[in-house]
Scaffold this motif. Sequence first.
Motif, mmCIF file in Angstrom:
data_model
loop_
_atom_site.group_PDB
_atom_site.id
_atom_site.type_symbol
_atom_site.label_atom_id
_atom_site.label_comp_id
_atom_site.label_asym_id
_atom_site.label_seq_id
_atom_site.Cartn_x
_atom_site.Cartn_y
_atom_site.Cartn_z
ATOM 1 N N GLY A 195 35.700 68.140 52.972
ATOM 2 C CA GLY A 195 35.750 67.636 51.601
ATOM 3 C C GLY A 195 35.167 66.241 51.493
ATOM 4 O O GLY A 195 34.452 65.920 50.536
ATOM 5 N N THR A 196 35.448 65.398 52.473
ATOM 6 C CA THR A 196 34.906 64.042 52.491
ATOM 7 C C THR A 196 33.388 64.069 52.616
ATOM 8 O O THR A 196 32.677 63.324 51.924
ATOM 9 C CB THR A 196 35.525 63.241 53.660
ATOM 10 N N ILE A 197 32.882 64.960 53.458
ATOM 11 C CA ILE A 197 31.432 65.079 53.642
ATOM 12 C C ILE A 197 30.771 65.560 52.348
ATOM 13 O O ILE A 197 29.739 65.025 51.930
ATOM 14 C CB ILE A 197 31.101 66.012 54.828
ATOM 15 N N VAL A 198 31.375 66.551 51.704
ATOM 16 C CA VAL A 198 30.837 67.048 50.434
ATOM 17 C C VAL A 198 30.819 65.933 49.394
ATOM 18 O O VAL A 198 29.833 65.754 48.665
ATOM 19 C CB VAL A 198 31.641 68.269 49.931
ATOM 20 N N ASP A 199 31.895 65.164 49.325
ATOM 21 C CA ASP A 199 31.949 64.041 48.383
ATOM 22 C C ASP A 199 30.827 63.038 48.662
ATOM 23 O O ASP A 199 30.187 62.532 47.738
ATOM 24 C CB ASP A 199 33.301 63.329 48.452
ATOM 25 N N ARG B 250 23.436 62.357 46.338
ATOM 26 C CA ARG B 250 22.607 63.096 45.378
ATOM 27 C C ARG B 250 22.560 62.358 44.043
ATOM 28 O O ARG B 250 21.503 62.243 43.429
ATOM 29 C CB ARG B 250 23.121 64.521 45.182
ATOM 30 N N ALA B 251 23.711 61.868 43.597
ATOM 31 C CA ALA B 251 23.759 61.125 42.332
ATOM 32 C C ALA B 251 22.928 59.852 42.431
ATOM 33 O O ALA B 251 22.195 59.505 41.501
ATOM 34 C CB ALA B 251 25.209 60.802 41.966
ATOM 35 N N LEU B 252 23.024 59.139 43.557
ATOM 36 C CA LEU B 252 22.247 57.919 43.745
ATOM 37 C C LEU B 252 20.743 58.193 43.720
ATOM 38 O O LEU B 252 19.959 57.359 43.269
ATOM 39 C CB LEU B 252 22.624 57.242 45.064
ATOM 40 N N GLU B 253 20.354 59.363 44.196
ATOM 41 C CA GLU B 253 18.936 59.728 44.217
ATOM 42 C C GLU B 253 18.491 60.427 42.932
ATOM 43 O O GLU B 253 17.352 60.860 42.822
ATOM 44 C CB GLU B 253 18.633 60.596 45.440
ATOM 45 N N GLY B 254 19.414 60.561 41.984
ATOM 46 C CA GLY B 254 19.067 61.168 40.703
ATOM 47 C C GLY B 254 18.904 62.674 40.749
ATOM 48 O O GLY B 254 18.246 63.257 39.897
ATOM 49 N N LEU B 255 19.522 63.310 41.734
ATOM 50 C CA LEU B 255 19.433 64.762 41.866
ATOM 51 C C LEU B 255 20.603 65.425 41.144
ATOM 52 O O LEU B 255 21.669 64.825 41.012
ATOM 53 C CB LEU B 255 19.452 65.163 43.347
#
Length: 150
Positions: free
Chosen positions: A111-115, A121-126
């Motif tokens: 779960g930590t890895i997925v988070d 992904r959010a930081l890269e705009g994906l």
Amino acid sequence: MADKVDHLFRTVRSSRGEYTYEQVASEIRDAGGPTISAAYVWMLRNGKRDNPTMKHLEALASFFGVPAAYFFDDEVSRAVNEQLSLVAAMRDAGVRKIAMRASGLSSESLGTIVDMIERVRALEGLPEGADGSDAGDAASDGARRGHTPD
């Protein structure tokens, strides 16, 4: 219809790449499916024909390892496309390495890895990644037949 057929050609591939129209038609015939020509498969993919018989759709669905409902039900199409995208991502060497290294970790650690991945992904705009929900076995069916999503 053409978009869905095209998407299957672009994402479900043999080990040598995208299937040819002749390969699709030949394998459908060899599997005892309906008579279908390479030209007709091309026409379906390119929107020159948009009203195939149910037998032709079932044969195409079987060839690509997806349920026939893929062509009729937008919810099924969405779920299958999510699965195909996930399997295609697993072809990437970096993604496979992460998955292999994560094997055996606790649910909490996973779960930590997925988070962390979602944050990157959010930081890269994906867009958010697939949730990994089981929407059927279409992708695994295709993989069993030797197809691999791109």
